[in-house]
Design an enzyme around this catalytic site. Structure first.
Site, PDB file in Angstrom:
ATOM      1  N   HIS A  82       0.833  -1.203   0.000  1.00 39.21           N
ATOM      2  CA  HIS A  82       0.000   0.000   0.000  1.00 39.21           C
ATOM      3  C   HIS A  82       0.877   1.265   0.000  1.00 39.21           C
ATOM      4  O   HIS A  82       0.709   2.155  -0.840  1.00 39.21           O
ATOM      5  CB  HIS A  82      -0.909  -0.023   1.238  1.00 39.21           C
ATOM      6  CG  HIS A  82      -1.802   1.174   1.401  1.00 39.21           C
ATOM      7  ND1 HIS A  82      -3.123   1.163   1.046  1.00 39.21           N
ATOM      8  CD2 HIS A  82      -1.563   2.417   1.895  1.00 39.21           C
ATOM      9  CE1 HIS A  82      -3.656   2.355   1.305  1.00 39.21           C
ATOM     10  NE2 HIS A  82      -2.726   3.129   1.830  1.00 39.21           N
ATOM     11  N   GLU A  83       1.802   1.324   0.931  1.00 38.42           N
ATOM     12  CA  GLU A  83       2.639   2.526   1.037  1.00 38.42           C
ATOM     13  C   GLU A  83       3.532   2.686  -0.195  1.00 38.42           C
ATOM     14  O   GLU A  83       3.836   3.802  -0.605  1.00 38.42           O
ATOM     15  CB  GLU A  83       3.477   2.513   2.325  1.00 38.42           C
ATOM     16  CG  GLU A  83       2.654   2.509   3.625  1.00 38.42           C
ATOM     17  CD  GLU A  83       1.592   3.598   3.724  1.00 38.42           C
ATOM     18  OE1 GLU A  83       1.815   4.702   3.189  1.00 38.42           O
ATOM     19  OE2 GLU A  83       0.524   3.341   4.328  1.00 38.42           O
ATOM     20  N   HIS A 102       1.692   4.793  -2.625  1.00 37.94           N
ATOM     21  CA  HIS A 102       1.797   6.223  -2.313  1.00 37.94           C
ATOM     22  C   HIS A 102       3.169   6.744  -2.744  1.00 37.94           C
ATOM     23  O   HIS A 102       3.287   7.820  -3.333  1.00 37.94           O
ATOM     24  CB  HIS A 102       1.641   6.455  -0.808  1.00 37.94           C
ATOM     25  CG  HIS A 102       0.227   6.399  -0.302  1.00 37.94           C
ATOM     26  ND1 HIS A 102      -0.768   7.205  -0.792  1.00 37.94           N
ATOM     27  CD2 HIS A 102      -0.354   5.646   0.673  1.00 37.94           C
ATOM     28  CE1 HIS A 102      -1.911   6.952  -0.135  1.00 37.94           C
ATOM     29  NE2 HIS A 102      -1.677   6.004   0.757  1.00 37.94           N
ATOM     30  N   GLU A 112      -4.731   8.034  -2.528  1.00 38.34           N
ATOM     31  CA  GLU A 112      -5.182   6.743  -2.004  1.00 38.34           C
ATOM     32  C   GLU A 112      -5.502   5.778  -3.151  1.00 38.34           C
ATOM     33  O   GLU A 112      -5.371   4.565  -2.994  1.00 38.34           O
ATOM     34  CB  GLU A 112      -6.394   6.962  -1.084  1.00 38.34           C
ATOM     35  CG  GLU A 112      -6.800   5.764  -0.249  1.00 38.34           C
ATOM     36  CD  GLU A 112      -5.816   5.379   0.861  1.00 38.34           C
ATOM     37  OE1 GLU A 112      -4.829   6.106   1.100  1.00 38.34           O
ATOM     38  OE2 GLU A 112      -6.041   4.319   1.487  1.00 38.34           O
TER      39      GLU A 112
HETATM   40 MG    MG Z   1      -3.079   5.330   2.386  1.00 32.98          MG
END
Ligand code: MG
Length: 497
Positions: A267-268, A271, A297
């Site tokens: 997830h990160e 980003h 996001e």
């Molecule tokens: Mg996030």
């Protein structure tokens, strides 16, 4: 041809550099606070951060700077330069909106509220938090009045987190989601193809072994570890960027249920990639960086859900897991896939699967709107929460900690933030649909660990634009249509039914 040419814009950028430098320092302090700082450092750190943000506001509102931006806005500008003016006019408007007394009151109220929230959650006693929440609701309403709005106060708060997003947009999005999500969830529960639990959730791991897994995955993704980026450990994983060449993520190691660590890392990474693939020509200017929370996001959710929860990814990662985690010899690819895709009625938003996740946000959105409009009191919230969540998921919290007190956001005074999570989840699936159309054999690439064409697609369509355009304009320009929940529903149906 340079991207910035107009002399007035160049002057604006020269003056802007000190505001940028403060932001840079604030990011370093924030990162250090989460990753390195000893606990007792918090008092001095908070003061230092507070003073820096005051300084940044002073520079932003300095008449000379404001006039320069106004002056530049009437020039003949290219699209990059127009982006600079748009972003700065918005920053100035927001900085100007709140009188100093209000900022102080908000800051004092939220620091007290955060402590009260922690205590209330620990003791499972909502009454300890109630009056703080009541105050925050009143302040949020005042914030909306200061910011101004056309239709309703909640619009002003939404726009703060997602430029141009309105209550009507969110209502429209959720009206298309609520029923289909509930139906899909019910069918999954009935047919049992996707389990509610998996034995891998109980398997314990050594932190060092799991670190090796995360690093192997990041390297395969193309994360420039050591060169332009780092990975560290923090209680709540996050990404921060000090500039285009220094982007940092964190992850977590619980010692069991390794998907929490793995999918946080994935997830990160999403980003981080958004920040790493910015146009370097925008360096230190107002248009570098992710354009909004929702679009940001969508990048993290794309890697987490569309890539990380796919069968292709299970195949890709199987050898990495088997090499580093001894218990994995008992499990196969299908286990990995089922394990990262368990579906159950989680009461906790952050633990929710991709099917029910947005139902959690729908609940918060309903309550926030009522709060901001002054239609409910804080004391009414726990009961409303429990009733609504039972309607949505069929389960009722047994404690406040599992219900109304689970999220920290309201204690920070952040109201209007949650819908950006839904935008991210929904738009990630939409990008997934485009990438399968535009990049040949998308899942084949994932399975073979060939992520370069995927990175390139995201760079081309989203990352390289930085903040030139507002989110809605960017989406339309790159993909020819707006964000549509229908793609997300299609994605879930294909995957789960
Ligand atoms: Mg996030």
């Amino acid at each position: 041809m340079a991207v910035f040419e107009n002399p007035k814009i160049i002057e604006v950028l020269r003056k802007y550099r000190r505001i940028w430098a403060i932001g840079h320092a604030e990011s370093v302090l924030g990162w250090d606070m989460e990753v390195n700082m000893p606990k007792m450092g918090i008092q001095e750190r908070s003061v230092a951060q507070g003073e820096l943000s005051v300084l940044s506001q002073e520079f932003t509102l300095a008449p000379e700077f404001v006039n320069l931006v106004e002056d530049a806005s009437s020039e003949e500008l290219n699209e990059y330069e127009r982006g600079v003016v748009r972003v700065l006019q918005r920053d100035i408007k927001i900085s100007k909106a709140f009188p100093p007394d209000f900022v102080r009151e908000m800051s004092e109220t939220t620091s007290k509220a955060t402590m009260a929230w922690q205590e209330a959650k620990k003791k499972d006693d909502f009454s300890l938090f109630e009056e703080h929440l009541e105050k925050i609701m009143v302040l949020a309403r005042r914030a909306a009045d200061y910011l101004g709005y056309e239709d309703q106060p909640y619009d002003a708060l939404l726009d703060l987190f997602e430029e141009g997003l309105t209550t009507k947009d969110v209502e429209n999005m959720f009206s298309k989601l609520e029923k289909p999500l509930a139906d899909i969830f019910e069918k999954i529960m009935e047919d049992g193809k996707f389990p509610r639990e998996h034995p891998l959730e109980k398997e314990k791991y050594e932190k060092e072994s799991m670190e090796k897994v995360n690093i192997a995955v990041l390297k395969a993704f193309g994360y420039p570890l050591g060169e332009r980026s780092r990975i560290d450990v923090s209680a709540h994983p996050f990404t921060t960027e000090f500039g285009v060449n220094d982007v940092r993520i964190t992850t977590r190691y619980e010692g069991y249920d390794f998907k929490m660590s793995l999918l946080s890392t994935v997830h990160e990474f999403g980003h981080a990639l958004y920040e790493l693939q910015q146009n370097p020509e925008f360096m230190m200017s107002p248009i570098i960086g992710g354009v909004s929370l929702g679009i940001h996001e969508s990048q993290s959710r794309f890697w987490e859900n569309i890539v990380g929860r796919s069968m292709a990814f299970a195949r890709f990662i199987e050898p990495i897991l088997k090499e580093n985690l001894p218990f994995m010899e008992k499990y196969n690819v299908d286990d990995i896939y089922k394990y990262v895709n368990t579906v159950r009625a989680d009461l906790i938003r952050t633990e929710a699967n991709e099917v029910t996740y947005n139902l959690h946000i729908i609940l918060r959105f309903k309550l926030e709107k009522l709060m901001v409009n002054g239609e409910i009191k804080a004391k009414d919230l726990p009961e409303m929460w429990n009733e609504e969540i039972e309607k949505l998921l069929g389960v009722k919290p047994k404690s406040y900690a599992d219900g109304i007190l689970q999220d920290i956001h309201w204690s920070h005074g952040t109201i209007g933030y949650f819908p950006t999570y839904s935008i991210g989840t929904i738009f990630a699936a939409q990008i997934g649909s485009y990438i399968k159309r535009d990049v040949s054999n998308f899942y084949g690439l994932v399975e073979r660990g060939e992520f370069q064409p995927i990175r390139e697609y995201l760079r081309e369509k989203v990352h390289r634009y930085g903040k030139i355009y507002p989110p809605k304009v960017l989406v339309k320009k790159s993909f020819g249509e707006e964000i549509k929940p229908e793609y997300f529903i299609e994605y879930l149906k294909n995957k789960y039914l």
